[in-house]
Design an enzyme around this catalytic site. Structure first.
Site, PDB file in Angstrom:
ATOM      1  N   GLY A  83      73.333  99.104 -51.389  1.00 57.78           N
ATOM      2  CA  GLY A  83      72.807  99.694 -52.435  1.00 57.78           C
ATOM      3  C   GLY A  83      73.699 100.728 -53.121  1.00 57.78           C
ATOM      4  O   GLY A  83      74.150 101.723 -52.429  1.00 57.78           O
ATOM      5  N   ARG A 118      75.842  92.270 -52.402  1.00 54.28           N
ATOM      6  CA  ARG A 118      75.463  91.898 -50.734  1.00 54.28           C
ATOM      7  C   ARG A 118      76.038  90.687 -50.366  1.00 54.28           C
ATOM      8  O   ARG A 118      75.817  89.707 -51.068  1.00 54.28           O
ATOM      9  CB  ARG A 118      74.026  91.834 -50.674  1.00 54.28           C
ATOM     10  CG  ARG A 118      73.123  93.187 -51.085  1.00 54.28           C
ATOM     11  CD  ARG A 118      71.809  93.519 -50.408  1.00 54.28           C
ATOM     12  NE  ARG A 118      71.654  94.866 -50.239  1.00 54.28           N
ATOM     13  CZ  ARG A 118      71.257  95.802 -50.829  1.00 54.28           C
ATOM     14  NH1 ARG A 118      70.769  95.458 -52.059  1.00 54.28           N
ATOM     15  NH2 ARG A 118      70.904  97.092 -50.650  1.00 54.28           N
ATOM     16  N   ASP A 137      74.020 101.634 -43.732  1.00 55.90           N
ATOM     17  CA  ASP A 137      73.996 101.153 -42.051  1.00 55.90           C
ATOM     18  C   ASP A 137      74.733  99.739 -42.323  1.00 55.90           C
ATOM     19  O   ASP A 137      75.565  99.220 -41.281  1.00 55.90           O
ATOM     20  CB  ASP A 137      72.881 101.236 -41.462  1.00 55.90           C
ATOM     21  CG  ASP A 137      71.681 100.596 -41.800  1.00 55.90           C
ATOM     22  OD1 ASP A 137      71.838 100.139 -42.955  1.00 55.90           O
ATOM     23  OD2 ASP A 137      70.817 100.522 -41.165  1.00 55.90           O
ATOM     24  N   THR A 194      73.824 106.511 -49.772  1.00 53.84           N
ATOM     25  CA  THR A 194      72.497 106.057 -49.705  1.00 53.84           C
ATOM     26  C   THR A 194      71.614 106.943 -50.148  1.00 53.84           C
ATOM     27  O   THR A 194      71.541 107.940 -49.379  1.00 53.84           O
ATOM     28  CB  THR A 194      72.066 105.265 -48.387  1.00 53.84           C
ATOM     29  OG1 THR A 194      70.857 105.204 -48.505  1.00 53.84           O
ATOM     30  CG2 THR A 194      72.537 105.988 -47.086  1.00 53.84           C
ATOM     31  N   ASP A 246      68.651 107.033 -49.931  1.00 50.96           N
ATOM     32  CA  ASP A 246      67.342 107.283 -48.987  1.00 50.96           C
ATOM     33  C   ASP A 246      67.631 108.392 -47.856  1.00 50.96           C
ATOM     34  O   ASP A 246      66.812 108.741 -46.924  1.00 50.96           O
ATOM     35  CB  ASP A 246      67.193 106.215 -48.199  1.00 50.96           C
ATOM     36  CG  ASP A 246      66.608 104.893 -49.137  1.00 50.96           C
ATOM     37  OD1 ASP A 246      66.014 105.479 -50.419  1.00 50.96           O
ATOM     38  OD2 ASP A 246      66.343 103.705 -48.731  1.00 50.96           O
ATOM     39  N   ASP A 262      69.100 107.878 -45.068  1.00 53.98           N
ATOM     40  CA  ASP A 262      68.330 107.213 -43.808  1.00 53.98           C
ATOM     41  C   ASP A 262      69.600 106.994 -42.851  1.00 53.98           C
ATOM     42  O   ASP A 262      69.362 105.904 -42.063  1.00 53.98           O
ATOM     43  CB  ASP A 262      67.773 106.265 -44.382  1.00 53.98           C
ATOM     44  CG  ASP A 262      68.412 104.838 -44.848  1.00 53.98           C
ATOM     45  OD1 ASP A 262      69.591 105.232 -45.351  1.00 53.98           O
ATOM     46  OD2 ASP A 262      67.815 103.893 -45.054  1.00 53.98           O
ATOM     47  N   ARG A 264      53.469 115.581 -64.115  1.00 50.61           N
ATOM     48  CA  ARG A 264      52.408 116.795 -64.046  1.00 50.61           C
ATOM     49  C   ARG A 264      52.002 117.470 -65.392  1.00 50.61           C
ATOM     50  O   ARG A 264      50.792 117.599 -65.523  1.00 50.61           O
ATOM     51  CB  ARG A 264      53.345 117.914 -63.283  1.00 50.61           C
ATOM     52  CG  ARG A 264      52.438 119.328 -63.126  1.00 50.61           C
ATOM     53  CD  ARG A 264      51.317 119.258 -62.115  1.00 50.61           C
ATOM     54  NE  ARG A 264      51.873 119.351 -60.831  1.00 50.61           N
ATOM     55  CZ  ARG A 264      51.164 119.321 -59.594  1.00 50.61           C
ATOM     56  NH1 ARG A 264      49.797 119.288 -59.533  1.00 50.61           N
ATOM     57  NH2 ARG A 264      51.667 119.445 -58.356  1.00 50.61           N
ATOM     58  N   ARG A 317      62.780 103.001 -47.783  1.00 51.81           N
ATOM     59  CA  ARG A 317      62.222 101.745 -46.973  1.00 51.81           C
ATOM     60  C   ARG A 317      61.978 102.269 -45.575  1.00 51.81           C
ATOM     61  O   ARG A 317      61.070 101.940 -45.020  1.00 51.81           O
ATOM     62  CB  ARG A 317      62.811 100.485 -47.109  1.00 51.81           C
ATOM     63  CG  ARG A 317      62.005  99.347 -47.135  1.00 51.81           C
ATOM     64  CD  ARG A 317      62.907  97.950 -47.568  1.00 51.81           C
ATOM     65  NE  ARG A 317      64.183  97.990 -46.969  1.00 51.81           N
ATOM     66  CZ  ARG A 317      65.256  97.779 -47.990  1.00 51.81           C
ATOM     67  NH1 ARG A 317      65.041  97.516 -49.105  1.00 51.81           N
ATOM     68  NH2 ARG A 317      66.405  97.688 -47.435  1.00 51.81           N
TER      69      ARG A 317
HETATM   70  P1  ADP Z   1      73.544  99.101 -46.873  1.00 54.64           P
HETATM   71  O1  ADP Z   1      74.945  99.384 -46.776  1.00 54.64           O
HETATM   72  O2  ADP Z   1      73.195  99.857 -47.964  1.00 54.64           O
HETATM   73  O3  ADP Z   1      72.537  99.222 -45.827  1.00 54.64           O
HETATM   74  P2  ADP Z   1      73.124  95.916 -46.662  1.00 54.64           P
HETATM   75  O4  ADP Z   1      72.378  96.266 -45.417  1.00 54.64           O
HETATM   76  O5  ADP Z   1      72.788  95.222 -47.950  1.00 54.64           O
HETATM   77  O6  ADP Z   1      73.521  97.647 -47.475  1.00 54.64           O
HETATM   78  O7  ADP Z   1      74.848  95.603 -46.308  1.00 54.64           O
HETATM   79  C1  ADP Z   1      75.824  95.838 -47.343  1.00 54.64           C
HETATM   80  C2  ADP Z   1      76.670  94.751 -46.876  1.00 54.64           C
HETATM   81  O8  ADP Z   1      77.435  94.935 -45.573  1.00 54.64           O
HETATM   82  C3  ADP Z   1      76.211  93.051 -46.692  1.00 54.64           C
HETATM   83  O9  ADP Z   1      75.802  92.683 -47.663  1.00 54.64           O
HETATM   84  C4  ADP Z   1      76.908  92.501 -45.786  1.00 54.64           C
HETATM   85  O10 ADP Z   1      78.063  92.316 -46.500  1.00 54.64           O
HETATM   86  C5  ADP Z   1      77.607  93.669 -44.825  1.00 54.64           C
HETATM   87  N1  ADP Z   1      76.744  93.674 -43.669  1.00 54.64           N
HETATM   88  C6  ADP Z   1      75.294  94.179 -43.354  1.00 54.64           C
HETATM   89  N2  ADP Z   1      74.986  93.715 -42.068  1.00 54.64           N
HETATM   90  C7  ADP Z   1      76.050  93.238 -41.629  1.00 54.64           C
HETATM   91  C8  ADP Z   1      76.390  92.632 -40.380  1.00 54.64           C
HETATM   92  N3  ADP Z   1      75.361  92.884 -39.104  1.00 54.64           N
HETATM   93  N4  ADP Z   1      77.608  92.444 -39.882  1.00 54.64           N
HETATM   94  C9  ADP Z   1      78.381  92.324 -40.650  1.00 54.64           C
HETATM   95  N5  ADP Z   1      78.416  92.648 -42.231  1.00 54.64           N
HETATM   96  C10 ADP Z   1      77.108  93.137 -42.339  1.00 54.64           C
END
Ligand code: ADP
Length: 354
Positions: free
Chosen positions: A14, A75, A106, A128, A130, A132, A157, A174
């Protein structure tokens, strides 16, 4: 150090206001140390498909004040597969990319640590809205998003006061209710609903009715996305049924845009420079974090497990690779963070009592 002639920078997951300021800082910091920079477009998607472009100082001039990300985000499911990872690693080798700075959340860090385990040095920067990511007190984008929420709540308001209404405002988050918590407190919400703590709907309605009886015309209830499903709409219905004219609004993605605040530009710039410093020292598999107003580096594996611990999402075996001392330290860190969160909520509830 001599090994690093070229690094890559990407934004993934995001988007968050301030990501561009981080891209700018990474680029300028590396160039200043005689290291070339390659912009990797659309996150890990562009790494796999080779959507790369050398970045010059001119390419990143004046982008610090713009939200979104000039490198775009995506993504990328393919990156999670062995074949996708092999293509990404080959792309690094083919393009002589000696290390990567990955800006995101993450998921982005999970990808970064996978790349590290395949021999590509990576450093993560938390971006991010959030906020988070447990290992850092602050993630790039949080302040801008909160200021946008506060501006929206102020506007709502004004009209609620004219019409003697209540507005239920749902904000992003989330996995974490920080935006709802801090904005709710800042705008004097009569109730703040986050998934981290119990929320008593009946008590909130009773409070609204009590204050209305004492002459209060307008009310704001802040709800975090993490409450799930139709919580905000349902709450709106119940407050209406109790006799208070109430509307619902979901601010959603609009809080991801807008000019980044000083806090986000400044933090992004410092983190970007710090990340380059780490990678050029030959360090890898680390995420840049802010703790107690200082920048520190945290092992990505440690950060990811700490995050799961904080969010009660630990899986079997998650703690096996850590020493008893590390596990204790993680528990203490999470407990302190939960306590701080609960303290802010308590203060917000106390202040909104009357
Ligand atoms: P954020 O980084 O905001 O948490 P995502 O969870 O969509 O967003 O993760 C961003 C990108 O990181 C994913 O589209 C994917 O390419 C990569 N990614 C996410 N999880 C994994 C994972 N378990 N192993 C490898 N790459 C991952």
């Amino acid at each position: 150090m001599a090994k690093f002639r070229k690094i890559g920078v990407l934004t993934s997951g995001g988007d968050a206001p301030g990501m561009n300021a981080a891209v700018r800082a990474v680029t300028l910091s590396a160039l200043a140390r005689g290291v070339e920079v390659v912009g990797i477009y659309k996150g890990y998607t562009g790494l796999i498909s080779g959507e790369l472009k050398e970045l010059t100082a001119r390419d990143v001039a004046n982008i610090g004040g713009i939200s979104g990300t000039i490198l775009y985000s995506d993504r990328c499911l393919e990156f999670k597969t062995e074949e996708g990872m092999a293509k990404a690693v080959k792309s690094c080798h083919d393009n002589q990319i000696d290390g990567i700075v990955a800006i995101g959340g993450d998921g982005t860090f999970r990808g970064a640590t996978d790349l590290s385990s395949h021999g590509i040095p990576t450093i993560g920067i938390p971006g991010t809205i959030d906020n988070d990511i447990t290992s850092t007190d602050y993630s790039i984008g949080f302040d801008t998003a909160m200021n946008t929420v506060v501006r929206a709540a102020d506007a709502l308001r004004d009209t609620c006061e004219s019409h003697a209404r209540c507005e239920v405002i749902e904000v992003m988050g989330r996995d974490a209710g920080y935006i709802a918590l801090e904005c709710g407190m800042a705008v004097g919400a009569v109730g703040i609903a986050v998934k981290e703590l119990p929320f008593d709907t009946e008590a909130c309605i009773a409070k609204i009715l009590d204050q209305r009886a004492k002459g209060q015309r307008s009310f704001i209830v802040m709800v975090s996305e993490g409450m799930g499903g139709e919580f905000g709409e349902e709450l709106t219905k119940k407050i209406n049924e109790a006799g208070i004219d109430t509307r619902f609004i979901r601010l959603a993605h609009m809080v991801r845009g807008g000019a980044p605040t000083l806090r986000d530009r400044y933090t992004a710039t410092r983190m970007g420079d710090y990340a380059v410093d780490l990678i050029l020292q030959g360090k890898s598999d680390l995420v840049v974090c802010e703790q107690d107003n200082k920048l520190v580096e945290v092992d990505i594996q440690y950060a990811l497990i700490l995050d799961r611990m904080y969010k009660n999402k630990l899986k079997d075996g998650d703690l096996d690779k850590f020493t008893a001392e590390q596990v204790e330290s993680m528990k203490a860190f999470c407990a302190a963070k939960h306590e701080k969160f609960a303290d802010i909520m308590e203060a917000a509830n106390t202040i909104s009592k009357n």
